[in-house]
Design a protein around this motif. Structure first.
Motif, PDB file in Angstrom:
ATOM      1  N   SER A  52       0.742  -1.078   0.263  1.00  0.00           N
ATOM      2  CA  SER A  52       0.363   0.366  -0.089  1.00  0.00           C
ATOM      3  C   SER A  52       1.418   1.700  -0.092  1.00  0.00           C
ATOM      4  O   SER A  52       1.776   1.231  -0.050  1.00  0.00           O
ATOM      5  N   HIS A  56       1.550   0.186   5.384  1.00  0.00           N
ATOM      6  CA  HIS A  56       1.365  -0.395   6.460  1.00  0.00           C
ATOM      7  C   HIS A  56       0.283  -1.536   6.029  1.00  0.00           C
ATOM      8  O   HIS A  56       0.320  -2.696   6.831  1.00  0.00           O
ATOM      9  N   ASN A  57      -0.057  -1.987   4.807  1.00  0.00           N
ATOM     10  CA  ASN A  57      -0.417  -3.753   3.920  1.00  0.00           C
ATOM     11  C   ASN A  57       0.914  -3.621   3.015  1.00  0.00           C
ATOM     12  O   ASN A  57       1.224  -3.574   2.003  1.00  0.00           O
ATOM     13  N   THR A 102      -6.553   1.118  -4.342  1.00  0.00           N
ATOM     14  CA  THR A 102      -6.076   0.332  -3.731  1.00  0.00           C
ATOM     15  C   THR A 102      -6.019  -1.155  -4.339  1.00  0.00           C
ATOM     16  O   THR A 102      -5.803  -1.888  -3.574  1.00  0.00           O
TER      17      THR A 102
END
Length: 125
Positions: A52, A56-57, A102
């Motif tokens: 991301s 964070h992802n 995303t």
């Protein structure tokens, strides 16, 4: 115009490591989802890692999860793929990809709006 330039590929023996880099330009890098895909001979393109915009992802498929790590440096407009314990089946052309949404986190190639030119990685047995 978005440009993605990969570097760091090459030849490596089984068990070796490589760090791929992808430098982006022509986009607000810090807002984009980034991804690495690969295409092995005779196979379709598959994702190997996504990240991301804020790091964070991150997602990796089971086939590489314990060996590949994706990271990014938004200050350098660069995304990285650290590949450890490489196997002959990792031999492929590796591509960097980007998307402003995303959606790309799911690792579906058609969700990428920009692609690098690809870079060969060969793992010798």
């Amino acid at each position: 115009q978005v440009q993605l330039v990969e570097s760091g590929g090459g030849f490596v023996p089984t068990g070796g490591s490589l760090r791929l880099s992808c430098e982006a330009s022509g986009l607000t890098f810090g807002t984009y989802t980034m991804a690495w895909f690969r295409r092995a001979p005779g196979k379709s393109r598959e994702y190997v890692a996504t990240i991301s915009w804020d790091s964070h992802n991150t997602f990796t498929p089971r086939s590489v999860r314990d060996r590949f790590t994706i990271s990014r440096d938004n200050a350098k407009n660069t995304v990285y793929l650290q590949m450890n314990n490489l196997k002959p089946e990792d031999t492929a052309v590796y591509y960097c990809a980007a998307d402003p949404t995303t959606s790309l986190l799911a690792g579906i190639p058609t969700d990428a709006t920009s692609w690098g030119q690809g870079m060969q990685v060969v793992v010798s047995s």
